[in-house]
Design a protein around this motif. Structure first.
Motif, PDB file in Angstrom:
ATOM      1  N   THR A  52       0.836  -1.197   0.000  1.00  0.00           N
ATOM      2  CA  THR A  52       0.000   0.000   0.000  1.00  0.00           C
ATOM      3  C   THR A  52       0.872   1.249   0.000  1.00  0.00           C
ATOM      4  OG1 THR A  52      -0.095   0.200   2.411  1.00  0.00           O
ATOM      5  CG2 THR A  52      -1.785  -1.195   1.365  1.00  0.00           C
ATOM      6  N   GLU A  53       0.277   2.366  -0.393  1.00  0.00           N
ATOM      7  CA  GLU A  53       0.981   3.642  -0.367  1.00  0.00           C
ATOM      8  C   GLU A  53       1.354   4.017   1.059  1.00  0.00           C
ATOM      9  OE1 GLU A  53       0.438   7.890  -2.544  1.00  0.00           O
ATOM     10  OE2 GLU A  53      -1.287   7.174  -1.400  1.00  0.00           O
ATOM     11  N   ALA A  54       0.452   3.788   2.003  1.00  0.00           N
ATOM     12  CA  ALA A  54       0.714   4.118   3.410  1.00  0.00           C
ATOM     13  C   ALA A  54       1.895   3.318   3.946  1.00  0.00           C
ATOM     14  CB  ALA A  54      -0.528   3.866   4.252  1.00  0.00           C
ATOM     15  N   GLU A  55       1.969   2.048   3.598  1.00  0.00           N
ATOM     16  CA  GLU A  55       3.087   1.211   4.046  1.00  0.00           C
ATOM     17  C   GLU A  55       4.398   1.709   3.439  1.00  0.00           C
ATOM     18  OE1 GLU A  55       4.580  -3.455   3.819  1.00  0.00           O
ATOM     19  OE2 GLU A  55       2.655  -2.901   2.933  1.00  0.00           O
ATOM     20  N   ALA A  56       4.376   2.095   2.175  1.00  0.00           N
ATOM     21  CA  ALA A  56       5.580   2.615   1.523  1.00  0.00           C
ATOM     22  C   ALA A  56       6.028   3.923   2.175  1.00  0.00           C
ATOM     23  CB  ALA A  56       5.333   2.818   0.033  1.00  0.00           C
ATOM     24  N   LEU A  57       5.074   4.788   2.538  1.00  0.00           N
ATOM     25  CA  LEU A  57       5.426   6.040   3.219  1.00  0.00           C
ATOM     26  C   LEU A  57       6.064   5.764   4.578  1.00  0.00           C
ATOM     27  CD1 LEU A  57       2.347   8.255   2.329  1.00  0.00           C
ATOM     28  CD2 LEU A  57       4.704   8.585   1.572  1.00  0.00           C
ATOM     29  N   ARG A  58       5.527   4.794   5.315  1.00  0.00           N
ATOM     30  CA  ARG A  58       6.134   4.429   6.612  1.00  0.00           C
ATOM     31  C   ARG A  58       7.556   3.915   6.415  1.00  0.00           C
ATOM     32  NH1 ARG A  58       1.000   2.427   7.545  1.00  0.00           N
ATOM     33  NH2 ARG A  58       1.644   0.297   7.070  1.00  0.00           N
ATOM     34  N   HIS A  59       7.761   3.098   5.388  1.00  0.00           N
ATOM     35  CA  HIS A  59       9.108   2.594   5.110  1.00  0.00           C
ATOM     36  C   HIS A  59      10.048   3.733   4.737  1.00  0.00           C
ATOM     37  CE1 HIS A  59       9.033  -1.889   5.073  1.00  0.00           C
ATOM     38  NE2 HIS A  59       7.735  -1.655   5.125  1.00  0.00           N
ATOM     39  N   ALA A  60       9.560   4.683   3.963  1.00  0.00           N
ATOM     40  CA  ALA A  60      10.388   5.835   3.583  1.00  0.00           C
ATOM     41  C   ALA A  60      10.789   6.640   4.818  1.00  0.00           C
ATOM     42  CB  ALA A  60       9.634   6.711   2.579  1.00  0.00           C
ATOM     43  N   GLU A  61       9.850   6.856   5.729  1.00  0.00           N
ATOM     44  CA  GLU A  61      10.176   7.573   6.972  1.00  0.00           C
ATOM     45  C   GLU A  61      11.198   6.800   7.792  1.00  0.00           C
ATOM     46  OE1 GLU A  61       6.475   8.373   8.928  1.00  0.00           O
ATOM     47  OE2 GLU A  61       5.967  10.001   7.548  1.00  0.00           O
ATOM     48  N   GLN A  62      11.083   5.481   7.855  1.00  0.00           N
ATOM     49  CA  GLN A  62      12.053   4.667   8.589  1.00  0.00           C
ATOM     50  C   GLN A  62      13.440   4.766   7.947  1.00  0.00           C
ATOM     51  OE1 GLN A  62      11.711   3.073  11.556  1.00  0.00           O
ATOM     52  NE2 GLN A  62       9.754   4.163  11.568  1.00  0.00           N
ATOM     53  N   GLN A  63      13.489   4.812   6.626  1.00  0.00           N
ATOM     54  CA  GLN A  63      14.773   4.983   5.936  1.00  0.00           C
ATOM     55  C   GLN A  63      15.382   6.338   6.285  1.00  0.00           C
ATOM     56  OE1 GLN A  63      12.900   3.864   2.052  1.00  0.00           O
ATOM     57  NE2 GLN A  63      14.962   3.116   1.678  1.00  0.00           N
ATOM     58  N   ALA A  64      14.572   7.372   6.337  1.00  0.00           N
ATOM     59  CA  ALA A  64      15.053   8.709   6.685  1.00  0.00           C
ATOM     60  C   ALA A  64      15.594   8.717   8.113  1.00  0.00           C
ATOM     61  CB  ALA A  64      13.928   9.735   6.528  1.00  0.00           C
ATOM     62  N   ILE A  65      14.885   8.092   9.027  1.00  0.00           N
ATOM     63  CA  ILE A  65      15.325   8.011  10.425  1.00  0.00           C
ATOM     64  C   ILE A  65      16.663   7.280  10.506  1.00  0.00           C
ATOM     65  CG2 ILE A  65      14.825   6.887  12.648  1.00  0.00           C
ATOM     66  CD1 ILE A  65      11.839   7.559  12.086  1.00  0.00           C
ATOM     67  N   HIS A  66      16.770   6.166   9.816  1.00  0.00           N
ATOM     68  CA  HIS A  66      18.013   5.396   9.833  1.00  0.00           C
ATOM     69  C   HIS A  66      19.174   6.224   9.278  1.00  0.00           C
ATOM     70  CE1 HIS A  66      20.694   1.965   9.632  1.00  0.00           C
ATOM     71  NE2 HIS A  66      20.946   2.284   8.372  1.00  0.00           N
ATOM     72  N   TRP A  67      18.922   6.924   8.175  1.00  0.00           N
ATOM     73  CA  TRP A  67      19.958   7.765   7.573  1.00  0.00           C
ATOM     74  C   TRP A  67      20.412   8.844   8.561  1.00  0.00           C
ATOM     75  CZ3 TRP A  67      20.820  12.840   6.484  1.00  0.00           C
ATOM     76  CH2 TRP A  67      21.852  13.117   5.598  1.00  0.00           C
ATOM     77  N   ALA A  68      19.456   9.557   9.175  1.00  0.00           N
ATOM     78  CA  ALA A  68      19.791  10.634  10.116  1.00  0.00           C
ATOM     79  C   ALA A  68      20.507  10.088  11.346  1.00  0.00           C
ATOM     80  CB  ALA A  68      18.524  11.390  10.516  1.00  0.00           C
ATOM     81  N   ASP A  69      20.035   8.972  11.888  1.00  0.00           N
ATOM     82  CA  ASP A  69      20.676   8.380  13.060  1.00  0.00           C
ATOM     83  C   ASP A  69      22.109   7.961  12.757  1.00  0.00           C
ATOM     84  OD1 ASP A  69      18.456   8.764  14.664  1.00  0.00           O
ATOM     85  OD2 ASP A  69      17.761   6.681  14.519  1.00  0.00           O
ATOM     86  N   SER A  70      22.346   7.422  11.568  1.00  0.00           N
ATOM     87  CA  SER A  70      23.706   6.988  11.236  1.00  0.00           C
ATOM     88  C   SER A  70      24.649   8.194  11.134  1.00  0.00           C
ATOM     89  CB  SER A  70      23.717   6.184   9.941  1.00  0.00           C
ATOM     90  OG  SER A  70      23.430   7.001   8.826  1.00  0.00           O
ATOM     91  N   ARG A  71      24.144   9.344  10.706  1.00  0.00           N
ATOM     92  CA  ARG A  71      24.975  10.551  10.633  1.00  0.00           C
ATOM     93  C   ARG A  71      25.185  11.152  12.021  1.00  0.00           C
ATOM     94  NH1 ARG A  71      24.188   8.100   6.530  1.00  0.00           N
ATOM     95  NH2 ARG A  71      24.789   8.853   4.491  1.00  0.00           N
ATOM     96  N   THR A  72      24.164  11.115  12.852  1.00  0.00           N
ATOM     97  CA  THR A  72      24.242  11.682  14.194  1.00  0.00           C
ATOM     98  C   THR A  72      25.182  10.882  15.080  1.00  0.00           C
ATOM     99  OG1 THR A  72      21.980  12.464  13.944  1.00  0.00           O
ATOM    100  CG2 THR A  72      22.872  12.453  16.170  1.00  0.00           C
ATOM    101  N   GLU A  73      25.139   9.543  14.967  1.00  0.00           N
ATOM    102  CA  GLU A  73      26.004   8.688  15.779  1.00  0.00           C
ATOM    103  C   GLU A  73      27.466   8.944  15.472  1.00  0.00           C
ATOM    104  OE1 GLU A  73      24.657   4.732  15.025  1.00  0.00           O
ATOM    105  OE2 GLU A  73      22.742   5.081  16.010  1.00  0.00           O
ATOM    106  N   LEU A  74      27.798   9.247  14.234  1.00  0.00           N
ATOM    107  CA  LEU A  74      29.189   9.543  13.878  1.00  0.00           C
ATOM    108  C   LEU A  74      29.678  10.789  14.589  1.00  0.00           C
ATOM    109  CD1 LEU A  74      29.154   8.881  10.016  1.00  0.00           C
ATOM    110  CD2 LEU A  74      30.200   7.462  11.788  1.00  0.00           C
ATOM    111  N   HIS A  75      28.811  11.786  14.737  1.00  0.00           N
ATOM    112  CA  HIS A  75      29.208  13.039  15.362  1.00  0.00           C
ATOM    113  C   HIS A  75      29.166  13.002  16.887  1.00  0.00           C
ATOM    114  CE1 HIS A  75      29.484  14.896  11.484  1.00  0.00           C
ATOM    115  NE2 HIS A  75      28.251  14.531  11.190  1.00  0.00           N
ATOM    116  N   GLU A  76      28.428  12.043  17.453  1.00  0.00           N
ATOM    117  CA  GLU A  76      28.323  11.955  18.909  1.00  0.00           C
ATOM    118  C   GLU A  76      29.474  11.187  19.532  1.00  0.00           C
ATOM    119  OE1 GLU A  76      24.493  10.254  19.655  1.00  0.00           O
ATOM    120  OE2 GLU A  76      23.439  12.131  19.304  1.00  0.00           O
ATOM    121  N   VAL A  77      30.222  10.435  18.740  1.00  0.00           N
ATOM    122  CA  VAL A  77      31.308   9.603  19.274  1.00  0.00           C
ATOM    123  C   VAL A  77      32.469  10.453  19.695  1.00  0.00           C
ATOM    124  CG1 VAL A  77      32.963   7.822  18.668  1.00  0.00           C
ATOM    125  CG2 VAL A  77      30.611   7.620  17.958  1.00  0.00           C
TER     126      VAL A  77
END
Length: 78
Positions: free
Chosen positions: A53-78
């Motif tokens: 469904t479109e709604a499921e794809a949007l949720r997956h896209a948001e999860q990808q965005a969260i993962h991308w941002a978290d991976s960048r933030t963790e690099l700077h917090e170390v």
């Protein structure tokens, strides 16, 4: 993209969407927005898995965005 949703997480701005591949199959799409109002758009790696469904794809896209941002933030917090 058939429908875009602005998603903000940890100060990053994203456009999350769902591209319809064929009936009952949608591909999650994430684009990072740089500047305001969206001076530049940078596509991020998208999920190869299709959603039912479109709604499921949007949720997956948001999860990808969260993962991308978290991976960048963790690099700077170390």
């Amino acid at each position: 993209m058939s429908r875009n949703v602005v998603f903000v997480y940890r100060g990053y701005h994203f456009l999350c969407g769902a591209e319809k591949e064929r009936p009952g199959q949608f591909r999650p799409v994430v684009v990072r927005q740089l500047g305001f109002p969206s001076e530049k758009q940078v596509p991020l790696m998208n999920d190869a898995d299709l959603c039912r469904t479109e709604a499921e794809a949007l949720r997956h896209a948001e999860q990808q965005a969260i993962h991308w941002a978290d991976s960048r933030t963790e690099l700077h917090e170390v």
